[in-house]
Design a protein around this motif. Structure first.
Motif, PDB file in Angstrom:
ATOM      1  N   TYR A 187       0.850  -1.183   0.000  1.00  0.00           N
ATOM      2  CA  TYR A 187       0.000   0.000   0.000  1.00  0.00           C
ATOM      3  C   TYR A 187       0.885   1.231   0.000  1.00  0.00           C
ATOM      4  O   TYR A 187       2.003   1.222   0.526  1.00  0.00           O
ATOM      5  CB  TYR A 187      -0.971   0.001   1.184  1.00  0.00           C
ATOM      6  CG  TYR A 187      -0.344  -0.053   2.561  1.00  0.00           C
ATOM      7  CD1 TYR A 187      -0.027   1.112   3.258  1.00  0.00           C
ATOM      8  CD2 TYR A 187      -0.083  -1.275   3.182  1.00  0.00           C
ATOM      9  CE1 TYR A 187       0.537   1.074   4.519  1.00  0.00           C
ATOM     10  CE2 TYR A 187       0.476  -1.331   4.454  1.00  0.00           C
ATOM     11  CZ  TYR A 187       0.781  -0.164   5.111  1.00  0.00           C
ATOM     12  OH  TYR A 187       1.342  -0.203   6.370  1.00  0.00           O
ATOM     13  N   THR A 220     -13.857  -2.201   0.964  1.00  0.00           N
ATOM     14  CA  THR A 220     -13.891  -3.206   2.025  1.00  0.00           C
ATOM     15  C   THR A 220     -12.577  -3.975   2.064  1.00  0.00           C
ATOM     16  O   THR A 220     -11.811  -3.995   1.081  1.00  0.00           O
ATOM     17  CB  THR A 220     -15.030  -4.204   1.801  1.00  0.00           C
ATOM     18  OG1 THR A 220     -14.755  -4.945   0.598  1.00  0.00           O
ATOM     19  CG2 THR A 220     -16.373  -3.490   1.668  1.00  0.00           C
ATOM     20  N   GLU A 221     -12.336  -4.645   3.181  1.00  0.00           N
ATOM     21  CA  GLU A 221     -11.126  -5.454   3.284  1.00  0.00           C
ATOM     22  C   GLU A 221     -11.133  -6.570   2.248  1.00  0.00           C
ATOM     23  O   GLU A 221     -10.095  -6.911   1.673  1.00  0.00           O
ATOM     24  CB  GLU A 221     -10.991  -6.035   4.697  1.00  0.00           C
ATOM     25  CG  GLU A 221      -9.651  -6.691   4.945  1.00  0.00           C
ATOM     26  CD  GLU A 221      -9.371  -6.940   6.414  1.00  0.00           C
ATOM     27  OE1 GLU A 221      -8.358  -7.589   6.715  1.00  0.00           O
ATOM     28  OE2 GLU A 221     -10.168  -6.490   7.264  1.00  0.00           O
ATOM     29  N   TYR A 254      -9.901  -5.188  -0.974  1.00  0.00           N
ATOM     30  CA  TYR A 254      -8.446  -5.030  -1.024  1.00  0.00           C
ATOM     31  C   TYR A 254      -7.762  -6.356  -1.330  1.00  0.00           C
ATOM     32  O   TYR A 254      -6.815  -6.413  -2.127  1.00  0.00           O
ATOM     33  CB  TYR A 254      -7.923  -4.464   0.302  1.00  0.00           C
ATOM     34  CG  TYR A 254      -8.436  -3.076   0.627  1.00  0.00           C
ATOM     35  CD1 TYR A 254      -8.523  -2.104  -0.354  1.00  0.00           C
ATOM     36  CD2 TYR A 254      -8.827  -2.737   1.911  1.00  0.00           C
ATOM     37  CE1 TYR A 254      -8.998  -0.835  -0.059  1.00  0.00           C
ATOM     38  CE2 TYR A 254      -9.307  -1.477   2.218  1.00  0.00           C
ATOM     39  CZ  TYR A 254      -9.392  -0.531   1.227  1.00  0.00           C
ATOM     40  OH  TYR A 254      -9.863   0.725   1.512  1.00  0.00           O
ATOM     41  N   HIS A 255      -8.232  -7.431  -0.701  1.00  0.00           N
ATOM     42  CA  HIS A 255      -7.668  -8.752  -0.990  1.00  0.00           C
ATOM     43  C   HIS A 255      -7.870  -9.103  -2.460  1.00  0.00           C
ATOM     44  O   HIS A 255      -6.957  -9.617  -3.121  1.00  0.00           O
ATOM     45  CB  HIS A 255      -8.310  -9.804  -0.085  1.00  0.00           C
ATOM     46  CG  HIS A 255      -7.697  -9.894   1.271  1.00  0.00           C
ATOM     47  ND1 HIS A 255      -8.045  -9.045   2.307  1.00  0.00           N
ATOM     48  CD2 HIS A 255      -6.759 -10.734   1.779  1.00  0.00           C
ATOM     49  CE1 HIS A 255      -7.341  -9.359   3.383  1.00  0.00           C
ATOM     50  NE2 HIS A 255      -6.551 -10.380   3.093  1.00  0.00           N
ATOM     51  N   ARG A 306      -5.884  -2.896   7.600  1.00  0.00           N
ATOM     52  CA  ARG A 306      -6.660  -3.596   6.576  1.00  0.00           C
ATOM     53  C   ARG A 306      -5.867  -3.676   5.275  1.00  0.00           C
ATOM     54  O   ARG A 306      -5.866  -4.706   4.587  1.00  0.00           O
ATOM     55  CB  ARG A 306      -7.992  -2.890   6.352  1.00  0.00           C
ATOM     56  CG  ARG A 306      -8.908  -2.932   7.572  1.00  0.00           C
ATOM     57  CD  ARG A 306     -10.022  -1.899   7.474  1.00  0.00           C
ATOM     58  NE  ARG A 306     -10.933  -2.209   6.378  1.00  0.00           N
ATOM     59  CZ  ARG A 306     -11.793  -1.338   5.858  1.00  0.00           C
ATOM     60  NH1 ARG A 306     -11.846  -0.106   6.351  1.00  0.00           N
ATOM     61  NH2 ARG A 306     -12.582  -1.677   4.877  1.00  0.00           N
ATOM     62  N   TYR A 307      -5.189  -2.612   4.950  1.00  0.00           N
ATOM     63  CA  TYR A 307      -4.331  -2.629   3.770  1.00  0.00           C
ATOM     64  C   TYR A 307      -3.169  -3.608   3.952  1.00  0.00           C
ATOM     65  O   TYR A 307      -2.834  -4.381   3.048  1.00  0.00           O
ATOM     66  CB  TYR A 307      -3.789  -1.231   3.485  1.00  0.00           C
ATOM     67  CG  TYR A 307      -4.739  -0.338   2.735  1.00  0.00           C
ATOM     68  CD1 TYR A 307      -4.744  -0.322   1.343  1.00  0.00           C
ATOM     69  CD2 TYR A 307      -5.632   0.500   3.394  1.00  0.00           C
ATOM     70  CE1 TYR A 307      -5.608   0.505   0.639  1.00  0.00           C
ATOM     71  CE2 TYR A 307      -6.498   1.323   2.696  1.00  0.00           C
ATOM     72  CZ  TYR A 307      -6.483   1.320   1.319  1.00  0.00           C
ATOM     73  OH  TYR A 307      -7.351   2.140   0.621  1.00  0.00           O
ATOM     74  N   SER A 336      -2.985  -6.216   5.812  1.00  0.00           N
ATOM     75  CA  SER A 336      -3.472  -7.588   5.759  1.00  0.00           C
ATOM     76  C   SER A 336      -3.667  -8.035   4.311  1.00  0.00           C
ATOM     77  O   SER A 336      -3.237  -9.126   3.920  1.00  0.00           O
ATOM     78  CB  SER A 336      -4.787  -7.697   6.526  1.00  0.00           C
ATOM     79  OG  SER A 336      -5.365  -8.980   6.375  1.00  0.00           O
ATOM     80  N   ALA A 337      -4.301  -7.204   3.504  1.00  0.00           N
ATOM     81  CA  ALA A 337      -4.548  -7.563   2.111  1.00  0.00           C
ATOM     82  C   ALA A 337      -3.252  -7.707   1.323  1.00  0.00           C
ATOM     83  O   ALA A 337      -3.152  -8.540   0.412  1.00  0.00           O
ATOM     84  CB  ALA A 337      -5.436  -6.515   1.455  1.00  0.00           C
TER      85      ALA A 337
END
Length: 434
Positions: free
Chosen positions: A20, A269-270, A273-274, A419-420, A422-423
């Protein structure tokens, strides 16, 4: 840049890996990003836009070298290794001088590129997609590409001059979303077509050759900006639909050394991003959502302050923000077409978060400092904090209650960053390489 290239190679190999890009100059946002990366043991990509930072100071008042020194100082303060920082220049082109004729605007853009490269920025977004005063209504791919190649040559010459030949990586594109979101979402935002991506790449390859740039320079073009089907305006978010971007994902998978860079990914949403990272949109840019979280936390603390202190002792942060923005409308008046209550709502709460331009103003800095001083002197109980910032006062988790207002704001921003991270699988990437 080797670590960045390793992330992209892993992404192209089918791993859940990306990075990110933090596009903000606010010190609390930057501290949050540094602390998140420290916690994740990961690389951190920080970018400065041409509006924020340029050879004239931008709206932050910082030159490119000032910005890098500023971030490195923050890194030292929080204990983050500066060697794990990657600095990018975002929207480097004539964006700040669009009211000028193209010839004059491009000369300023050349000076901008030179200043960024000399300062030590290594990821360079060549963005010549915007119109200048005497340009036709629609710029051709060939014109955009020729201007980008011209700026690339300036970058290469300055890298050679500062003994950093071969150190730069480039991002190109002809369908670049406007910085900071749009004023009004169009109906049915669709991803960039394959024909458009192919035309963009061909036009840039040909322009690089015409400019006399070598195949080695072209090999350092690492990403193409396209529209994946994500955007936001003042009050709405256009959600990512992976199925509609499948053709783009399949195409870029076949292009050696290239990934997509996705702009305006804020507020997705998370799961989105994934899906973006899985689809080889390996660079996720985020900016307004981070300052939106900053503002959200500051206003929550101001509301808490108002509950516990007499009005005369309060910072009056929200009121001062509103008054300042109304007195100095230059940063928002083209974006907020409303009146009265609706205008006040947009000024304070819009997803576009034009308020981010005003935090450096002395009266707001003083108000934030007074707010922080007030909160530090209050005995804020867990249930009271839970009322205003519930994510940071959860008794069921047994987590330690934090009363320091700056840390509360930073933690709130980190909710977005996590969240970023994690993705992008950044923790996994670092553990694998260590």
């Amino acid at each position: 840049m080797h670590a960045l290239h390793s992330i992209f190679a892993a992404n192209k190999a089918g791993q859940q890996q990306g990075i990110y890009s933090v596009c903000s100059a606010h010190p609390l946002v930057l501290k949050a990003a540094l602390l998140q990366a420290k916690q994740d043991h990961s690389l951190l990509l920080i970018e400065a836009t041409a509006n924020q930072v340029n050879q004239f100071g931008g709206y932050t008042g910082m030159l490119p070298a000032d910005f890098i020194a500023f971030v490195k100082q923050l890194a030292t303060e929080v204990g983050f290794n500066p060697e794990h920082l990657v600095f990018g220049g975002d929207h480097l082109g004539p964006v700040c001088w669009q009211e000028l004729p193209a010839a004059e605007a491009m000369l300023k853009a050349e000076d901008l590129i030179a200043a960024f490269v000399a300062a030590g920025f290594t990821k360079i977004h060549l963005d010549t997609s915007m119109r200048c005063a005497d340009d036709p209504p629609v710029l051709s791919d060939q014109l955009i590409a020729s201007r980008a190649a011209r700026l690339c040559q300036v970058a290469e010459e300055n890298a050679l001059r500062t003994n950093r030949a071969g150190s730069l990586s480039y991002v190109i594109g002809t369908e670049v979303p406007p910085p900071g979101g749009v004023s009004e979402l169009e109906q049915g935002i669709v991803p960039t077509s394959l024909d458009s991506v192919q035309a963009t790449l061909l036009a840039h390859q040909q322009a690089f050759v015409r400019q006399g740039l070598s195949a080695e320079v072209w090999s350092r073009v690492i990403a193409v900006v396209v529209q994946p089907g994500v955007e936001f305006d003042n009050s709405r978010v256009h959600a990512f639909d992976a199925k509609k971007a499948n053709a783009l994902s399949a195409f870029i998978a076949s292009q050696p050394g290239l990934v997509f860079e996705a702009h305006s990914t804020d507020y997705q949403t998370e799961a989105a991003y994934h899906a973006l990272v899985q689809g080889h949109f390996a660079i996720l840019k985020v900016g307004p959502q981070l300052t939106f979280a900053l503002r959200e936390a500051l206003f929550a603390l101001a509301q808490l302050e108002q509950q516990l202190l007499p009005a005369a002792e309060c910072s009056q942060l929200q009121t001062k923000c509103l008054e300042l923005m109304q007195a100095k409308p230059a940063y928002w008046q083209k974006f907020y077409q409303a009146q009265d209550t609706r205008l006040s709502e947009l000024l304070l709460y819009s997803y576009s978060d034009r308020i981010r331009y005003y935090w450096p103003e002395p009266e707001l800095q003083q108000a934030v400092q007074r707010l922080f001083d007030n909160i530090r002197h209050l005995e804020v109980s867990q249930p009271v904090l839970h009322q205003f910032l519930p994510q940071h006062a959860l008794p069921e988790t047994g987590s330690e209650l934090v009363n320091d207002p700056e840390q509360l704001v930073i933690r709130h921003i980190q909710l977005v960053l996590a969240r970023y991270a994690s993705a992008c699988g950044l923790r996994y990437q670092q553990e694998q390489s260590s």
